[in-house]
Design a protein around this motif. Structure first.
Motif: not given
Ligand code: AMP
Length: 441
Positions: A108-119
């Motif tokens: 979840x940290x990585x999800x937030x840090x890399x804005x994975x929702x944008x991808x």
């Protein structure tokens, strides 16, 4: 700086054998074949459900787990391997770091840090080691392995839907079937919304008040700070008290109830059996709504193969946007322990052992090995130090299917003696046909 000790002195000064640290173990062949069998099968399943792999660091800042797992959990309070960084840079020094005790917080940290929702990356899986300072026993280690997955994303993308919970549970049933584990039980509960839990915690606090003095020190603390965690207690003397406590079921509001019902209806529709366990609250703080465990009878005391649940508030707790999610972690060590398949049955044995007769034959043997391996054959290669008898013994021991003799006559004829070890049948095969011949049986 440590003094350099000559090797001879070292042995007399310190001749104690060094063993792996308590709670860790070496995974050795042939068992590693079982681990690879499991990992290959689960990767296939994840692919079928369109999950993608993520690899996060083995250590993270301690705060991630304090916030993401929960200060009151046993994991964070007692079990983490934590140290203070001694880095030279001002920014590193004094930073508290921790070997990851679980992987959801890191994902979840990585999800937030890399804005994975944008991808559009919202279905992720991981396979890797986790670390907890627990009392080691069968199925419980200080370095253990988890296979896990998370579905996370903006509510608008449907990540809050009960359909996601049911899909995850159906995936798990498929995955266990695929690796040959049939005797599992899915235990299911809803731990409701944070508001439901707040009401439940108040009631629990009152219910615990008259009895809490007779309970263990952990429960006495939990009763004040986070009463729900009392259900994590494993102390046998506390169990009769815990059994009298109210359960969360009657505190679920209409939405929570509807979510839970919808999950169960889909499970019924896809024929996934489950039992409801209203005392299942799981060891981590961030769960909301669906919580589940798969257990396996053959495992004994440590019978949970995997656990998981919904964690709708976790992203916000870690400083991210609202991103409801659901995930699970399978204990790979326990999964392997409950397999009925043996390491022998999944181990790929050599298709052929190549025996060069004499030093002059090494070059030719190497060329043949290279050619045959290109055909996806498993080839083991001997060397000039072995005589024919020893070569046969070696091929037998490794349970190669064939032995291929490379001697001067064979090289001259460009045709080689190929002996099928089980039947004893021996044929001379032209070089160009060797791979085909070996592939045949
Ligand atoms: P948890 O992260 O506590 O929800 O655990 C998920 C799964 O990981 C459990 O169901 C176990 O199969 C496995 N697990 C947790 N702790 C250990 C451990 N110390 N040793 C081996 N497996 C573990």
């Amino acid at each position: 700086m440590s003094r350099l000790i000559p090797h001879s002195e070292q042995r007399t000064a310190n001749d104690q054998m060094i063993k792996s640290p308590r709670g860790t173990r070496d995974l050795l062949p042939p068992d590693t074949a079982l681990w690879n069998f499991v990992e290959t099968a689960v990767r296939d399943v994840f692919r079928a459900y369109n999950f993608h792999e993520i690899r996060t660091p083995i250590f993270e800042s301690t705060e991630l787990f304090a916030r993401g797992v929960g200060e009151e959990t046993d994991v964070v309070m007692k079990e983490m391997f934590t140290w203070e960084d001694r880095g030279r840079a001002e920014s590193d020094r004094g930073q508290s770091l921790t070997l990851r005790p679980e992987n959801t917080a890191g994902v979840v940290r990585a999800y937030i840090e890399h804005k994975l929702w944008d991808r559009g990356l919202n279905k992720l899986f991981y396979i890797g080691p986790q670390f907890r300072r627990e009392r080691p026993q069968k199925g419980r280690y200080r370095q253990f392995y988890q296979i896990g997955a998370e579905v996370i994303g903006p509510a608008a993308a449907g990540s809050q839907s009960p359909a996601r919970d049911a899909e995850i549970l159906e995936l798990l049933a498929t995955l266990l079937d695929r690796v040959g584990i049939t005797q599992w039980t899915l235990e299911l509960n809803s731990v409701g919304s944070p508001a439901d839990r707040a009401k439940f915690n108040d009631t629990l606090r009152q219910a615990l008040a008259p009895a809490v003095e007779k309970m263990c020190a952990d429960c006495q603390r939990r009763a004040i700070t986070n009463p729900l965690r009392v259900f994590d207690c494993k102390v046998p003397e506390d169990q009769p008290i815990i059994e009298t406590l109210p359960t969360i079921t009657q505190f679920l509001n209409d939405d929570s109830r509807a979510h839970f019902e919808a999950v169960k209806q889909i499970l019924n529709a896809v024929s996934i059996p489950y039992v409801e366990n209203p005392r299942l609250v799981r060891g981590l703080d961030y769960y909301t709504h669906t919580a589940f465990e798969f257990t396996h009878g053959a495992l004994g005391a440590q019978n949970a193969i995997l656990g998981g649940g919904r964690y709708d508030g976790l992203s916000e707790a870690l400083g991210g946007p609202p991103a409801p999610g659901i995930g699970f972690a399978i204990g790979e060590d326990r999964l392997v322990l409950s397999l009925t398949a043996s390491a022998e049955s999944v181990l790929r044995k050599p298709d052929a052992y190549i025996a060069p007769l004499g030093a002059g034959m090494n070059r030719e043997a190497a060329r043949l090995a290279r050619e045959l391996r290109r055909h996806d054959l498993v080839i083991d290669l001997g060397d000039e130090s072995f005589r024919l008898k020893k070569s046969f013994e070696t091929a037998d021991k490794m349970r190669a299917r064939y032995i291929l003799i490379v001697g001067e006559n064979e090289v001259a004829a460009n045709a080689f003696s190929l002996k099928h070890l089980a039947s004893g049948e021996q044929v001379t095969v032209p070089r160009a046909e060797l791979a085909q011949q070996i592939l045949r049986k």
